[in-house]
Design a protein around this motif. Structure first.
Motif, mmCIF file in Angstrom:
data_model
loop_
_atom_site.group_PDB
_atom_site.id
_atom_site.type_symbol
_atom_site.label_atom_id
_atom_site.label_comp_id
_atom_site.label_asym_id
_atom_site.label_seq_id
_atom_site.Cartn_x
_atom_site.Cartn_y
_atom_site.Cartn_z
ATOM 1 N N ASP A 116 5.479 1.750 4.200
ATOM 2 C CA ASP A 116 5.379 1.378 5.607
ATOM 3 C C ASP A 116 4.135 0.536 5.901
ATOM 4 O O ASP A 116 3.741 0.389 7.051
ATOM 5 N N ARG A 117 3.554 -0.016 4.823
ATOM 6 C CA ARG A 117 2.360 -0.848 5.010
ATOM 7 C C ARG A 117 2.302 -1.878 3.877
ATOM 8 O O ARG A 117 1.764 -1.600 2.801
ATOM 9 N N ASP A 143 5.884 -3.248 8.369
ATOM 10 C CA ASP A 143 6.372 -1.902 8.100
ATOM 11 C C ASP A 143 7.641 -1.973 7.263
ATOM 12 O O ASP A 143 8.081 -3.051 6.836
ATOM 13 N N GLN A 155 0.847 -1.192 0.000
ATOM 14 C CA GLN A 155 0.000 0.000 0.000
ATOM 15 C C GLN A 155 0.883 1.241 0.000
ATOM 16 O O GLN A 155 0.609 2.212 -0.701
ATOM 17 N N LYS A 174 3.088 -4.776 11.850
ATOM 18 C CA LYS A 174 2.177 -3.701 12.212
ATOM 19 C C LYS A 174 0.828 -4.266 12.651
ATOM 20 O O LYS A 174 0.244 -3.802 13.632
ATOM 21 N N ASP A 198 -8.104 -1.696 7.790
ATOM 22 C CA ASP A 198 -7.474 -2.059 9.057
ATOM 23 C C ASP A 198 -7.718 -3.518 9.437
ATOM 24 O O ASP A 198 -7.240 -3.998 10.466
ATOM 25 N N VAL A 241 0.535 -7.611 8.190
ATOM 26 C CA VAL A 241 0.951 -6.325 7.632
ATOM 27 C C VAL A 241 2.287 -5.935 8.257
ATOM 28 O O VAL A 241 2.431 -5.944 9.487
#
Length: 463
Positions: free
Chosen positions: A92-93, A170, A89, A176, A229, A168
């Protein structure tokens, strides 16, 4: 006299042509070795022109992600299973989807086993074989569950753990979010029966400002859409454990009846769907799939619009609109659909209504294109999953422009790149289904931009 005049005139014309040709030839710019190399798709690292470029125009980050047992101390002795999906994404994701965990073999003690050839010759073999991968994480009786085989013998808790299916990470390789609340949703109903449960690929529409996460569960014949999320399951497309009547009778991959026996309407069922592509208005297309032999079109809400495609002659099909193992899709800025007809080693191109435009035959050989990816600058990149284990860059006429990749268990090697993704900084992420690992590749300093996998289309969201 007339004859002599004609001869003189002819000689003058020939001389003029010769002078003109010489002048044109002498004015033709000489092609430098560097330019010739670039035309041929070759690139050398300016920092070290002798570098063999195992990881191509990138440098792999050997510490991304961190070891599974370091991220989850309770998983000591376990490691990644078959990594099916990966999607960045942003830097950091990064979403990673895998088929559970497998025992960590990195410190396995060598053993010698007795083997016998077809000629009756008995000999000894060291396991693991020096310099090779210790196992195929995806294929085999004791690999990750959920692959296409009805002879699986793995025992949960001993040979695998069905945990950490979607995670997920980082930019540093830390966790994460661990979406373990959904692990059981994707679990095979029976691990010893053909591929009943898994995440095949994980995606986000480039046109969705909410950045919903689409998880393709080809084993259960559904697509699940989650909030970004991971807290909510928003929608399920397809009918769980139900397939089309055509596919139930005979699949386009095995040419045998599907293991999914329950049938439903064609517009509400899949045949082990594989990938998704979107138009700007939210209309989307599903490649369907490992067993079915079609492309399915839906509106933005998931309502069936149409489907096209027929079962082909497995591995030898050149007719337009016939498929075997429909394994991927990419869409250009003209709304043309590039469909990965994997078993037939070709890319078929259609308009958004299913009208045939063209095809590229990718050549004879053992190669199998796993994932295709359209860049914003309108090039198609493809990963070869088993055969050459490389990345390929094409222009939209189908001309091969560049290729890189090496099979090795060392960081930076490629073995079964099932999905890949690029973040906003140009970092490349790969999901190795056979090698059993996610990897992060960072562009080398001074790398020729044309050799890097470019940015995808992101018109709606940037981060």
């Amino acid at each position: 006299m007339k004859l002599r005049g004609k001869i003189v005139v002819g000689a003058m014309v020939c001389a003029a042509i010769g002078v003109l040709s010489f002048a044109m030839f002498s004015r033709t710019p000489k092609v430098s070795a560097a330019a010739d190399q670039k035309e041929m798709g070759q690139w050398t690292d300016p920092a070290n022109p002798s570098d063999e470029l195992v990881d191509g125009p990138y440098k792999v980050d050997p510490n991304w992600p961190k070891p599974l047992a370091e991220l989850f101390p309770e998983e000591k002795g376990w490691t990644w299973g078959a990594v099916q999906g990966i999607f960045a994404q942003n830097p950091d994701r990064i979403f990673v989807a895998m088929r559970g965990e497998l025992p960590d073999l990195s410190n396995m003690k060598p053993q010698f086993v007795d083997v016998e050839t077809n000629y009756g010759i008995k000999t000894h073999l060291q396991v693991p074989v020096t310099g090779l991968y210790p196992r195929n994480a995806s294929v085999g009786q004791y690999a990750s569950p959920g692959e296409a085989g009805d002879d699986y013998k793995g025992i949960e808790g001993k040979d695998y753990k069905w945990k950490h299916i979607i995670t997920v990470f980082d930019s540093k390789g830390n966790v994460k979010e661990a979406w373990t609340q959904w692990d059981s949703l994707f679990k095979p109903d029976n691990a010893n029966v053909l591929s009943q449960g898994r995440v095949h690929k994980i995606l986000i529409s480039p046109y969705d400002p909410e950045k919903r996460v689409w998880a393709i569960d080809d084993g259960h014949q559904v697509i699940r859409i989650f909030s970004n999320d991971g807290k909510k399951l928003l929608q399920t497309i397809g009918t769980i454990n139900t397939t089309t009547a055509r596919n139930a009778a005979k699949t386009g991959n095995t040419l045998k009846p599907s293991f999914t026996k329950k049938v439903g309407p064609d517009g509400e069922t899949f045949g082990r769907q594989t990938d998704i592509g979107w138009l700007p208005d939210g209309t989307f297309f599903v490649t369907d799939g490992y067993e079915e032999t079609r492309v399915v079109k839906f509106d933005k809400n998931g309502k069936f619009i149409k489907a096209w495609g027929q079962p082909g002659n497995n591995g030898h099909e050149m007719r337009p609109g016939y498929f075997n193992t429909v394994h991927g899709i990419a869409i250009d800025n003209q709304r043309h659909l590039y469909i990965n007809d994997r078993t037939n080693r070709r890319i078929q191109i259609f308009d958004e209504n299913g009208n045939y435009i063209n095809q590229w035959y990718l050549g004879d050989g053992p190669t199998a294109t796993y994932h295709i990816f359209m860049t914003a600058d309108q090039h198609l990149w493809a990963s070869d999953g088993h055969g050459n284990f490389k990345f390929y860059k094409y222009d939209l006429t189908g001309k091969l422009l560049y290729t890189w990749g090496t099979q090795t268990p060392s960081p930076g090697g490629l073995w079964g790149t099932h999905q890949f993704s690029v973040d906003q900084e140009g970092n490349l992420y790969t999901a190795e289904v056979w090698g059993g690992r996610p990897q992060k590749f960072i562009p080398r300093k001074g790398a020729d931009p044309s050799t890097l996998i470019g940015q995808p289309i992101r018109p709606t969201w940037k981060q």
